[in-house]
Scaffold this motif. Structure first.
Motif, short mmCIF file in Angstrom:
data_model
loop_
_atom_site.label_atom_id
_atom_site.label_comp_id
_atom_site.label_asym_id
_atom_site.label_seq_id
_atom_site.Cartn_x
_atom_site.Cartn_y
_atom_site.Cartn_z
N LYS A 41 0.83 -1.22 0.00
CA LYS A 41 0.00 0.00 0.00
C LYS A 41 0.86 1.26 0.00
O LYS A 41 0.56 2.22 -0.72
N VAL A 42 1.93 1.27 0.77
CA VAL A 42 2.82 2.45 0.79
C VAL A 42 3.46 2.63 -0.58
O VAL A 42 3.51 3.75 -1.11
N LEU A 43 3.96 1.55 -1.16
CA LEU A 43 4.61 1.66 -2.47
C LEU A 43 3.64 2.10 -3.56
O LEU A 43 4.01 2.90 -4.42
N MET A 44 2.43 1.60 -3.52
CA MET A 44 1.42 2.03 -4.50
C MET A 44 1.07 3.50 -4.30
O MET A 44 0.95 4.26 -5.26
N ALA A 45 0.91 3.91 -3.05
CA ALA A 45 0.51 5.29 -2.75
C ALA A 45 1.61 6.28 -3.07
O ALA A 45 1.32 7.44 -3.39
N THR A 46 2.86 5.84 -3.01
CA THR A 46 3.98 6.77 -3.21
C THR A 46 4.75 6.49 -4.50
O THR A 46 5.85 7.00 -4.67
N ARG A 47 4.16 5.72 -5.42
CA ARG A 47 4.92 5.36 -6.61
C ARG A 47 5.28 6.57 -7.47
O ARG A 47 6.22 6.51 -8.25
N ALA A 48 4.57 7.66 -7.33
CA ALA A 48 4.93 8.88 -8.07
C ALA A 48 5.98 9.70 -7.31
O ALA A 48 6.53 10.65 -7.86
N TYR A 49 6.24 9.33 -6.05
CA TYR A 49 7.20 10.06 -5.19
C TYR A 49 8.24 9.08 -4.68
O TYR A 49 8.31 8.79 -3.49
N ASN A 50 9.05 8.58 -5.59
CA ASN A 50 9.97 7.50 -5.25
C ASN A 50 11.11 7.91 -4.31
O ASN A 50 11.83 7.04 -3.84
N SER A 52 10.42 9.70 -1.50
CA SER A 52 9.83 9.99 -0.18
C SER A 52 10.38 8.98 0.83
O SER A 52 10.70 7.84 0.50
N TRP A 53 10.48 9.41 2.07
CA TRP A 53 11.02 8.56 3.14
C TRP A 53 10.20 7.29 3.29
O TRP A 53 10.76 6.20 3.45
N THR A 54 8.89 7.40 3.25
CA THR A 54 8.05 6.22 3.45
C THR A 54 8.20 5.22 2.30
O THR A 54 8.18 4.01 2.52
N LEU A 59 10.42 -0.04 0.61
CA LEU A 59 11.29 -0.85 -0.25
C LEU A 59 12.27 -1.66 0.59
O LEU A 59 12.49 -2.85 0.34
N ASN A 60 12.86 -1.02 1.58
CA ASN A 60 13.85 -1.70 2.41
C ASN A 60 13.25 -2.76 3.32
O ASN A 60 13.99 -3.61 3.84
N ARG A 61 11.95 -2.77 3.49
CA ARG A 61 11.30 -3.78 4.31
C ARG A 61 10.92 -5.03 3.51
O ARG A 61 10.54 -6.05 4.08
N ILE A 62 11.06 -5.00 2.20
CA ILE A 62 10.68 -6.15 1.37
C ILE A 62 11.47 -7.39 1.78
O ILE A 62 10.88 -8.47 1.97
N ASP A 63 12.77 -7.27 1.95
CA ASP A 63 13.59 -8.42 2.34
C ASP A 63 13.19 -8.99 3.70
O ASP A 63 13.35 -10.18 3.95
N LEU A 64 12.67 -8.16 4.55
CA LEU A 64 12.28 -8.61 5.89
C LEU A 64 10.96 -9.36 5.90
O LEU A 64 10.78 -10.29 6.68
N GLU A 65 10.03 -8.95 5.08
CA GLU A 65 8.67 -9.46 5.18
C GLU A 65 8.30 -10.53 4.16
O GLU A 65 7.41 -11.33 4.42
N PHE A 66 8.95 -10.54 3.02
CA PHE A 66 8.60 -11.53 2.00
C PHE A 66 9.49 -12.76 2.16
O PHE A 66 10.67 -12.64 2.44
N ASP A 67 8.89 -13.92 1.98
CA ASP A 67 9.53 -15.20 2.28
C ASP A 67 10.35 -15.71 1.09
O ASP A 67 9.81 -15.92 0.01
N HIS A 68 11.62 -15.96 1.32
CA HIS A 68 12.52 -16.46 0.28
C HIS A 68 12.18 -17.89 -0.13
O HIS A 68 12.60 -18.35 -1.19
N ASN A 69 11.45 -18.60 0.72
CA ASN A 69 11.13 -20.01 0.44
C ASN A 69 9.79 -20.19 -0.28
O ASN A 69 9.49 -21.29 -0.72
N ASN A 70 9.01 -19.12 -0.37
CA ASN A 70 7.73 -19.18 -1.06
C ASN A 70 7.96 -18.79 -2.52
O ASN A 70 8.54 -17.75 -2.81
#
Length: 171
Positions: A41-50, A52-54, A59-70
């Motif tokens: 949701k944050v990435l979609m909402a801010t895709r025109a403002y790449n 922005s801090w949020t 982006l930096n949270r992708i590695d933390l939350e998405f599963d490498h085994n899935n």
């Protein structure tokens, strides 16, 4: 006591434990999906403002939350790595870099939308956002002000001062 009595006692003792563990398991699954959804949701909402801090934080949270085994989520991580690679690439022209960056961002968001059960096509992701021209103008002005102030503070530029409407003290 009969076997049925023993089974009833075991069911009475173990049933609540299993129910609590199952509830915790389902809550953990829901929480993990909500964290992934929050990133999307944050990435979609801010895709025109790449910048922005949020946006950067998401982006930096992708590695933390998405599963490498899935399998599906692994595709998101691969798209993120490809996008990250272009973000730090200064060897191509700015025009090519800009076009490639947008294409890779769209690809990343598209893969995330698939994992999270959204039905967005790439054209929608790329073109369906609102970004007022005033936001861009404000950002450009703020950058110019910061650069100008830094030049003054570094001694590279002087502040022009002029006096007008000064009455002569000779009377």
């Amino acid at each position: 006591m009969a076997i049925a009595d023993w089974l009833m006692i075991i069911a009475v003792l173990v049933g609540p434990i299993i129910a609590v563990q199952l509830t915790r398991y389902l809550d953990n699954l829901k929480e993990r999906k909500e964290r992934k959804l929050a990133i999307f949701k944050v990435l979609m909402a801010t895709r025109a403002y790449n910048v922005s801090w949020t946006h950067v934080e998401a982006l930096n949270r992708i590695d933390l939350e998405f599963d490498h085994n899935n399998r599906k989520e692994k595709a998101v991580i691969a798209a993120w790595k490809e996008y990250l690679d272009i973000l730090s690439n200064s060897s191509i022209s700015p025009e090519q870099w800009g076009m490639k960056r947008i294409d890779l961002m769209v690809e990343l968001l598209h893969k995330m939308s698939r994992v999270l059960d959204y039905d967005f096509d790439k054209t929608h992701i790329k073109n369906s956002f609102y970004s007022p021209m005033a936001h861009g103008a404000i950002e450009d002005e703020q950058v110019a002000l910061r650069r100008g102030l830094l030049e003054v503070l570094e001694g590279k530029r002087q502040i022009p001062i002029s006096f007008s409407n000064i009455e002569s003290s000779e009377k």
